[in-house]
Design a protein around this motif. Sequence first.
Motif, short mmCIF file in Angstrom:
data_model
loop_
_atom_site.label_atom_id
_atom_site.label_comp_id
_atom_site.label_asym_id
_atom_site.label_seq_id
_atom_site.Cartn_x
_atom_site.Cartn_y
_atom_site.Cartn_z
N ILE A 328 -48.65 0.64 46.12
CA ILE A 328 -48.15 1.74 45.33
C ILE A 328 -48.52 3.11 46.06
N GLU A 329 -49.62 3.33 46.26
CA GLU A 329 -50.08 4.72 46.95
C GLU A 329 -49.29 4.96 48.01
N GLU A 330 -49.19 3.80 48.92
CA GLU A 330 -48.52 4.04 50.30
C GLU A 330 -47.15 4.24 50.13
N TYR A 331 -46.59 3.63 49.11
CA TYR A 331 -45.20 3.78 48.73
C TYR A 331 -44.99 5.17 48.43
N PHE A 332 -45.55 5.91 47.40
CA PHE A 332 -45.46 7.34 47.11
C PHE A 332 -45.83 8.30 48.14
N LEU A 333 -46.12 7.99 49.15
CA LEU A 333 -46.71 8.85 50.16
C LEU A 333 -45.14 9.19 50.55
N GLN A 334 -44.07 8.24 51.02
CA GLN A 334 -42.89 8.17 51.46
C GLN A 334 -41.84 9.56 50.80
N VAL A 335 -42.39 9.73 49.40
CA VAL A 335 -41.50 10.62 48.76
C VAL A 335 -41.49 12.00 49.22
N ALA A 336 -42.64 12.54 49.80
CA ALA A 336 -42.77 13.69 50.42
C ALA A 336 -41.91 14.08 51.59
N ASP A 337 -41.23 13.04 52.06
CA ASP A 337 -40.38 13.27 53.21
C ASP A 337 -38.93 12.54 53.04
N PRO A 338 -38.22 12.97 51.99
CA PRO A 338 -37.00 12.34 51.68
C PRO A 338 -35.94 12.30 52.76
N ALA A 339 -36.02 13.22 53.75
CA ALA A 339 -35.07 13.40 54.97
C ALA A 339 -35.54 11.95 55.84
N LYS A 340 -36.63 11.47 55.89
CA LYS A 340 -36.66 10.37 56.63
C LYS A 340 -36.74 8.94 55.73
N ASN A 341 -36.93 9.24 54.43
CA ASN A 341 -37.13 7.96 53.73
C ASN A 341 -36.32 7.71 52.53
N TRP A 342 -34.99 8.44 52.44
CA TRP A 342 -34.37 8.34 51.33
C TRP A 342 -33.82 7.03 51.05
N LYS A 343 -33.62 6.15 52.12
CA LYS A 343 -33.16 4.81 52.07
C LYS A 343 -33.86 3.85 50.96
N CYS A 344 -35.48 4.22 50.82
CA CYS A 344 -35.82 3.41 49.92
C CYS A 344 -36.59 4.12 48.75
N LEU A 345 -36.09 5.19 48.48
CA LEU A 345 -36.33 6.05 47.30
C LEU A 345 -35.40 6.05 46.29
N PRO A 346 -35.55 5.75 44.94
CA PRO A 346 -34.62 5.70 44.11
C PRO A 346 -33.90 7.28 43.66
N PRO A 347 -32.90 7.11 42.83
CA PRO A 347 -32.27 8.41 42.67
C PRO A 347 -33.05 9.69 42.17
N ASP A 348 -33.87 9.19 41.16
CA ASP A 348 -34.89 10.31 40.65
C ASP A 348 -35.81 10.92 41.28
N LEU A 349 -36.13 10.17 42.60
CA LEU A 349 -37.37 10.59 43.41
C LEU A 349 -36.64 11.15 44.92
N VAL A 350 -35.28 11.46 44.89
CA VAL A 350 -34.78 12.17 46.02
C VAL A 350 -34.33 13.58 45.41
N PRO A 351 -34.12 14.71 46.05
CA PRO A 351 -33.59 16.07 45.74
C PRO A 351 -32.22 16.06 45.20
N LYS A 352 -31.78 16.69 44.35
CA LYS A 352 -30.65 16.86 43.77
C LYS A 352 -29.50 16.85 44.76
N ILE A 353 -29.54 17.09 45.97
CA ILE A 353 -28.59 17.38 46.75
C ILE A 353 -28.28 16.08 47.53
N TYR A 354 -29.40 15.23 47.68
CA TYR A 354 -29.30 13.86 48.01
C TYR A 354 -28.66 12.75 46.98
N ARG A 355 -28.65 13.17 45.99
CA ARG A 355 -27.84 12.34 45.02
C ARG A 355 -26.65 12.45 44.88
#
Length: 376
Positions: A328-355
Amino acid sequence: MKKICLIGGEGIGIEVIDSAHQVLNELSLPNTEIIEAFAGEIAEKKFGNAFPQETKAAIDDSNAILFGATQNKAVGTLMYLRFGLDNFANIRPVKLYKGLKTPIKDVKNIDFIIIRENLEGLYAVIKIGEGNIKKLVKKGILREEDYTDFFHRSKGYYATKIITEYESKRVAKLACEKTVERKTLGFPGRLSIVHKANVMMLTDGLFKKVAYSMAKDYIKKHKIRIDDYHVDIMSANLIRYPETFDIILAVNEYGDILSDLGAELVGGMGIAPSACIGSDHPYFEPVHGSAPDIAGKGIANPLAAILSLKMLLEYLKYKEVELLDKVIEEYFLQVADPAKNWKCLPPDLVPKIYREQNKFAKTKNVTQNIIEKIKK
């Protein structure tokens, strides 16, 4: 042999508990039986009853239950889990994982727990109901002149708030024990009581008095610290000084509100887990609700359910929880770089423009990302 019962309930509860089930299977817990039970509309279709005897039996035969959400018909199951089984304490961890952002400027380390009394307070209305204000006049509880002068003889309703010494003692004892436990792990060992005793001097006053009384031995033996706040001031302090709190003990309705505030400090309701404990059959539940607007679309965030699963495994003392916590800790580190990791982040953890561009992961993709990390 330990038994874990999974109940999706209604709405996105079914989807997120399915995700947690997949994660649970991947962990390959030893000497464990996983039982799937049903509640709400799906149970009604299968058994002709929204809370069938089969589900009650599965709950009663389990060491812990992971519950998804209720929208309407699954309420009876949830009431049994809380009131029928006497799970008197609601536990809401509030932790800012690395990679997540908080809306509070210059804050980096939030890690506290809200312990909420789970059966009384204003929410006693669930058991005793509400009523027409005219009944208070007829029974002589509200004087005719006060009904006229203060309430303008208007149509209205009342709710009864109940605080007992019995419930206050056992939830305060639990909070004290949790404070000691956290102190041994390096946390401050601070217990903060939340009430409104300046207005409700008898009810909230009793809660505050009992909590201080219960804490005396823990202060003496374990050197914990204790303080108290009116709920309005606590709300302000959670915004201004969230890093300073450790264990917060609250009257039922205050804990309900503060815990949602806390969730928004560390990433939102989509990653907010909970536990309701006290009986031999505690239950664990994501707190985001059934979200009927997105149910069935495959975009629900399963992380609150997976974090609730982590709490369940901690409670049952599975060593595999260490792996899940690391993942879980490793997973959340991905949230800091949505440009790289958006394909594994749910809608509420990406910026509005991504949604807006539909650049986010579906439930199955988030789940698979967690599972892949477990396999490593």
